[in-house]
Every structure is written in C-alpha cells, then in structure tokens.
Write an enzyme that holds these catalytic residues in place. Structure first.
Site, PDB file in Angstrom:
ATOM      1  N   THR A 182       8.994  16.468   6.740  1.00 29.15           N
ATOM      2  CA  THR A 182       8.766  18.100   6.823  1.00 29.15           C
ATOM      3  C   THR A 182      10.546  18.535   6.292  1.00 29.15           C
ATOM      4  O   THR A 182       9.910  19.371   5.832  1.00 29.15           O
ATOM      5  CB  THR A 182       7.915  18.385   7.483  1.00 29.15           C
ATOM      6  OG1 THR A 182       8.463  18.864   8.742  1.00 29.15           O
ATOM      7  CG2 THR A 182       6.578  17.937   7.381  1.00 29.15           C
ATOM      8  N   ALA A 197       7.964   4.296  12.590  1.00 28.73           N
ATOM      9  CA  ALA A 197       6.574   4.565  12.350  1.00 28.73           C
ATOM     10  C   ALA A 197       5.604   5.317  12.385  1.00 28.73           C
ATOM     11  O   ALA A 197       5.956   6.934  13.435  1.00 28.73           O
ATOM     12  CB  ALA A 197       5.940   3.204  12.824  1.00 28.73           C
ATOM     13  N   HIS A 202      -2.173  19.291  -3.614  1.00 27.64           N
ATOM     14  CA  HIS A 202      -2.763  20.036  -3.973  1.00 27.64           C
ATOM     15  C   HIS A 202      -3.292  21.452  -3.771  1.00 27.64           C
ATOM     16  O   HIS A 202      -3.990  21.762  -2.862  1.00 27.64           O
ATOM     17  CB  HIS A 202      -4.657  19.158  -4.213  1.00 27.64           C
ATOM     18  CG  HIS A 202      -4.544  18.102  -4.493  1.00 27.64           C
ATOM     19  ND1 HIS A 202      -4.756  17.901  -5.665  1.00 27.64           N
ATOM     20  CD2 HIS A 202      -4.183  17.327  -4.805  1.00 27.64           C
ATOM     21  CE1 HIS A 202      -4.576  17.307  -6.577  1.00 27.64           C
ATOM     22  NE2 HIS A 202      -4.118  15.893  -4.949  1.00 27.64           N
ATOM     23  N   ASN A 244       0.756  -1.229   0.160  1.00 26.57           N
ATOM     24  CA  ASN A 244      -0.087   0.202   0.274  1.00 26.57           C
ATOM     25  C   ASN A 244       0.853   1.158  -0.201  1.00 26.57           C
ATOM     26  O   ASN A 244       0.559   2.476   0.602  1.00 26.57           O
ATOM     27  CB  ASN A 244      -0.693  -0.043   1.303  1.00 26.57           C
ATOM     28  CG  ASN A 244      -1.726   0.796   0.883  1.00 26.57           C
ATOM     29  OD1 ASN A 244      -2.661   1.204  -0.107  1.00 26.57           O
ATOM     30  ND2 ASN A 244      -2.393   1.343   1.843  1.00 26.57           N
TER      31      ASN A 244
END
Length: 219
Positions: free
Chosen positions: A194, A189, A138, A110
């Site tokens: 960033t 995890a 976006h 995934n």
C-alpha cells in the site's frame, strides 16, 4: 454417461502416450505458446522480440495500450486489462491507460494487471502466481457510494504504479494504486503493498512493511 466419457478420455490418453513420449510434452506446450503469441501479438501497442504469452489467458482488454519488452514471458491464465472507458452509475468515464512491461520479465500464472492510468514495470521482474497489480479501484471508501453495487461505482485511481528492475514479487501479492517499488526489492508472499518500497528492500505483511534493507555500501 459420465463414466463412459471418463473411460473414453482415459483410453485416448493412454493411446496418445504410446506415440508421444512424456518428455515431448514441454515441447508441445512451447509450440502452442509461440503459436498463440504469433496470433495475439499484433493486438498490443508493442511486442518485443522473443516475448511469449503462454496459452491461454483468462481475459485481455485494451491491448492497444499495453507495451511488452523483449524476452518476457507471461504465463497462462493471465488477466490484463487497460480501460479507456467504463460505465458507472454516474455515466461513462474515459481514461488514457498505459501498461509498460520491461525486458526479460517472467510473470507467473494467474497474474492480474489492470490500469486506467499507468503501470510501469522495469526489466527482469519475477513474480510468483496469483499476483495483482492495479492502479485503480471501484470507488473511494466513502458512504456516498456504499449503497451502490461495487461493479457500478466509478473507477478511481490514486496514481500510477511503478515497479523497478530486478524486483521479485512472491505468490499472492497485491500491489495497490500509487505505489512505487524500487529496483532490486523483494516482496514476500501474501503481502499487500500500500506504500512505496525503497530499492533493495524486503517488505512483507498486510500492509507490507520493510523488514530488511540492503544498501550499495554493503557490497
């Protein structure tokens, strides 16, 4: 009707088990993976010897911009996208994306890898499941686009993502645009990366922060 189908499927499963010992199931999965890889590899910009894409990915787009090295495994349910164009409320955007995945990587179930600029992954990367690696978003966080549905906002990138060799990325990690992760780093995890992570560092948290650093002089 549902009960009949359920019983029929269960009966077929028990019948197959009589002729197909459970220990052969991994071999059947491997056969299917290599069969699918042989079918799909021609769509990639390059595909290294011995690499496997496990059947089946969720979604793939722009594979002509994706390079995969030797001996790499991409587990099932992968979503890999390289956008060379995108329709936003401002009109059609065009990009020159490139995704490079190194040798002997093992990319978990995934995974979502998406680029409009560039993602470079070194050799022997290991990831857990549900990992996101993206160089785009976006729209910018700006009021001028807040009244526009997110899917219609322009795609923007704050820079390429670079992941070094021998990196270990845990489950549910997000690696965001413009980030460089150095060789040998470990990302815990559920972390959100960033900012850059130096070589030999362990980073955890949201946002991820370095909690441990190993230097060459310690060996």
């Amino acid at each position: 009707m549902y009960g009949v189908i359920k019983s029929l499927a269960g009966g077929i499963g028990r019948l197959v088990a009589c002729f197909l010992p459970f220990r052969l199931v991994p071999l059947c999965r491997a056969f299917l993976a290599y069969l699918y890889t042989g079918y799909v590899r021609r769509n990639f910009a390059s595909w290294g010897e011995g690499s496997v894409m496990v059947y089946k990915p969720i979604y793939m787009l722009g594979m002509r911009y994706v390079h995969v090295g030797r001996g790499t495994v991409i587990e099932k349910d992968a979503c890999i996208t390289a956008y060379d164009s995108y329709d936003s409320y401002d009109g059609q955007q065009t990009f020159k994306p490139c995704i490079k995945i190194g040798n002997n990587c093992h990319i978990g179930v995934n995974v979502h890898i998406t680029a409009i600029d560039g993602i470079e992954i070194g050799d022997e990367l290991l990831t857990g499941s549900n990992v996101l690696i993206t160089d785009n978003a976006h729209g910018l966080f700006d009021w001028s686009v807040m009244t526009v549905p997110p899917v219609e906002r322009p795609l923007v990138s704050k820079g390429k993502v670079r992941i070094g060799s021998h990196v270990w990325i845990g489950n549910n990690v997000c690696v965001l645009p413009g980030v460089t992760i150095g060789d040998g780093a470990v990302i815990g995890a559920n972390s959100v990366v960033t900012h850059d992570v130096p070589p030999g560092a362990m980073a955890v948290g949201m946002p991820a922060k370095v909690i441990k650093q190993v230097s060459r002089s310690q060996h």
